[in-house]
Design an enzyme around this catalytic site. Structure first.
Site, mmCIF file in Angstrom:
data_model
loop_
_atom_site.group_PDB
_atom_site.id
_atom_site.type_symbol
_atom_site.label_atom_id
_atom_site.label_comp_id
_atom_site.label_asym_id
_atom_site.label_seq_id
_atom_site.Cartn_x
_atom_site.Cartn_y
_atom_site.Cartn_z
ATOM 1 N N GLU A 35 45.676 13.701 -31.284
ATOM 2 C CA GLU A 35 45.244 15.033 -30.427
ATOM 3 C C GLU A 35 44.874 14.566 -29.046
ATOM 4 O O GLU A 35 44.036 13.890 -28.810
ATOM 5 C CB GLU A 35 43.725 15.248 -31.042
ATOM 6 C CG GLU A 35 43.776 15.979 -32.254
ATOM 7 C CD GLU A 35 42.335 16.631 -32.668
ATOM 8 O OE1 GLU A 35 41.247 16.222 -32.187
ATOM 9 O OE2 GLU A 35 42.554 17.085 -33.724
ATOM 10 N N GLU A 81 46.177 19.107 -39.564
ATOM 11 C CA GLU A 81 44.817 18.782 -39.710
ATOM 12 C C GLU A 81 44.072 20.008 -39.438
ATOM 13 O O GLU A 81 44.084 20.859 -38.303
ATOM 14 C CB GLU A 81 44.250 17.799 -38.846
ATOM 15 C CG GLU A 81 42.802 17.208 -38.741
ATOM 16 C CD GLU A 81 42.329 16.099 -37.712
ATOM 17 O OE1 GLU A 81 43.138 15.236 -37.626
ATOM 18 O OE2 GLU A 81 41.517 16.449 -37.336
HETATM 19 C C1 IDC Z 1 36.047 12.510 -37.253
HETATM 20 C C2 IDC Z 1 35.635 12.001 -38.635
HETATM 21 C C3 IDC Z 1 34.383 11.293 -38.600
HETATM 22 C C4 IDC Z 1 34.587 10.165 -37.697
HETATM 23 C C5 IDC Z 1 35.185 10.603 -35.955
HETATM 24 C C6 IDC Z 1 35.640 9.577 -35.409
HETATM 25 O O1 IDC Z 1 35.674 13.342 -39.345
HETATM 26 O O2 IDC Z 1 33.812 10.980 -39.411
HETATM 27 O O3 IDC Z 1 33.183 9.439 -36.978
HETATM 28 O O4 IDC Z 1 36.349 11.500 -36.442
HETATM 29 O O5 IDC Z 1 35.619 9.752 -34.027
HETATM 30 C C7 IDC Z 1 39.540 15.841 -34.993
HETATM 31 C C8 IDC Z 1 40.131 14.199 -35.092
HETATM 32 C C9 IDC Z 1 39.421 13.645 -36.240
HETATM 33 C C10 IDC Z 1 38.003 14.036 -36.588
HETATM 34 C C11 IDC Z 1 37.602 15.392 -36.604
HETATM 35 C C12 IDC Z 1 36.491 15.811 -36.762
HETATM 36 O O6 IDC Z 1 41.332 14.457 -35.510
HETATM 37 O O7 IDC Z 1 39.620 12.226 -35.934
HETATM 38 O O8 IDC Z 1 37.380 13.033 -37.301
HETATM 39 N N1 IDC Z 1 38.468 16.248 -35.591
HETATM 40 O O9 IDC Z 1 35.674 15.550 -35.734
HETATM 41 N N2 IDC Z 1 39.950 16.799 -34.153
HETATM 42 C C13 IDC Z 1 38.968 17.732 -34.473
HETATM 43 C C14 IDC Z 1 38.131 17.359 -35.356
#
Ligand code: IDC
Length: 312
Positions: A146, A234
Site C-alpha cells: 500500500e 486485502e
Molecule cells: C494493521 C494490523 C495491525 C497492525 C498494523 C501495523 O491489523 O494489527 O498494528 O497494521 O501498522 C492496511 C494494511 C495492514 C493493516 C490494516 C489494518 O495493509 O497492514 O494492518 N490495513 O489497519 N491497509 C488498510 C488497513
C-alpha cells in the site's frame, strides 16, 4: 477432498480483457486469507492449517504478508531476522504448493509509504523469490502492498519498472500484483497510465468496508469497466485501522461487486490479535483445527460467504 483450484487450473495468466484465466482461457477467481505480519505471527504458516483452510473453509489462496518496515520488517530488522522471514516464506510457499493452493508473496510496505524507499532491497528480494519459485506455477508476486501518504502513481510505476524485470529474469510467467496510490485505492490513476512493459500484471485495490464505501466502489467499477486487471489482495469488514465495528452490509456490497467483475479477493487477517479484523479470538492459541467458538465475527461472516457463494 475434491480437486483444488490449482489442481484444476494450474498456472494462471491475465488475458487481454484483464481477466485471470487458465491456459485454456477459462476464467478463474480466487478467494482466501492474508496472514498478519510474518514476523509477528509465523505460527499460522503451517501445512496443517493451510490444509484445514482448503478443506473446511473453501480457501484457494493464501497471502504471506511480509512487512518491510514495521516491527522486524525485512528492511529494518537485522540479518538474522531477514533469514527467519525467508524461512517462513519458504515454509509457506512449499506448504501451499504441496496441498494445491495458490500463494501470494507480499512485500508489505506501509509505514515506508513510498516503495522507492527500499527499491534496491525489493529488487534483490524479488530476484531471489523468482529464482527460487519460478517453476512452481502457483506463486503470485505482490510488489508493494500500500503506497500511501501522497506517494504518486508515477513513483509506483518507476518502482514497478525496476522490480518487474528482476522477477522476469527468472520467472517469465507468474502474475505480478502492483499496489496503487492512497493505500491501494486509486486504481483509476493506474488505469489512466498503465504499466506497459508487462502483460501479466494486475493492479491492487484494498477496502475496509466500514470506511471505504460507494465512492471507492465507483472508482473500482470504473476501472473494472475499462478492463483494468484488478485483484483485491486485502480487505476487511471493519474500519481502515483494522479494528472496531464490522459493517457487513457494506462488505456484502463489495463482495457482490467483486463477483460481478470476476475479481479475486483475500481477507485480512490470520491472527489472534486483539482487533476485529483478526480471525481468531485473543484467548485462542490454536494454530489449526479451529472451531466456530474460536473465531471472531468477521471471520465467521466470511466463511459463510465462501461456503454459500464461492465453494466450487
Ligand atoms: C494493521 C494490523 C495491525 C497492525 C498494523 C501495523 O491489523 O494489527 O498494528 O497494521 O501498522 C492496511 C494494511 C495492514 C493493516 C490494516 C489494518 O495493509 O497492514 O494492518 N490495513 O489497519 N491497509 C488498510 C488497513
Amino acid at each position: 477432498m475434491g480437486k483444488t483450484k490449482y489442481d484444476r487450473y494450474g498456472a494462471l495468466h491475465v488475458n487481454n480483457r484483464g481477466v485471470l484465466t487458465d491456459r485454456n482461457g477459462e476464467k478463474v477467481t480466487l478467494h482466501g486469507f492474508s496472514t498478519h505480519g510474518l514476523s509477528w505471527y509465523p505460527q499460522y504458516v503451517n501445512r496443517d492449517f493451510f490444509a484445514f483452510m482448503r478443506d473446511k473453509w473453501h480457501v484457494d489462496i493464501i497471502r504471506l504478508a511480509m512487512y518491510t518496515a514495521e516491527l522486524n520488517g525485512y528492511c529494518t530488522g537485522d540479518d538474522e531476522n531477514r533469514r527467519r522471514l525467508l524461512e517462513v516464506i519458504d515454509r509457506g510457499v512449499k506448504a501451499a504448493t504441496e496441498i494445491g493452493l495458490y500463494v501470494i508473496i507480499d512485500w508489505h510496505i506501509l509505514k515506508d509509504s513510498n516503495p522507492l524507499m527500499h527499491r534496491d532491497e525489493a529488487v534483490s528480494f524479488f530476484e531471489l523469490m523468482a529464482k527460487k519459485y519460478h517453476a512452481y506455477g502457483n506463486v503470485f508476486y505482490e510488489i508493494c502492498n500500500e503506497p500511501n501518504s501522497g506517494c504518486s502513481w508515477k513513483d509506483i510505476k518507476e518502482y514497478a519498472e525496476a522490480v518487474i524485470p528482476a522477477i522476469r529474469k527468472y520467472d517469465e510467467y507468474a502474475v505480478i500484483l502492483c499496489g496503487t496510490p492512497n493505500w491501494s485505492q486509486y486504481v483509476d490513476e493506474a488505469a489512466a497510465d498503465p504499466i506497459t512493459m508487462d502483460k501479466n500484471l494486475m493492479y491492487v485495490l484494498h477496502f475496509y468496508a466500514d470506511t471505504h464505501r460507494q465512492p471507492l466502489r465507483d472508482r473500482f467499477e470504473e476501472a473494472a469497466k475499462q478492463g483494468l486487471p484488478l485483484f483485491i489482495t486485502e480487505f476487511g469488514c471493519c474500519d481502515a485501522s483494522g479494528n472496531y465495528t464490522n459493517n457487513f452490509e457494506e462488505a456484502e456490497k463489495w463482495i457482490e461487486l467483486a463477483d460481478k467483475y470476476d475479481v479475486s479477493f483475500v481477507m485480512w487477517n490470520i491472527a489472534n490479535r486483539d482487533e476485529s479484523s483478526a480471525s481468531f479470538k485473543p484467548s485462542c492459541d490454536k494454530v489449526t483445527d479451529f472451531t466456530d467458538e474460536d473465531l471472531n465475527e468477521a471471520c465467521r461472516w466470511y466463511l459463510k460467504v465462501l461456503k454459500e457463494h464461492f465453494n466450487e
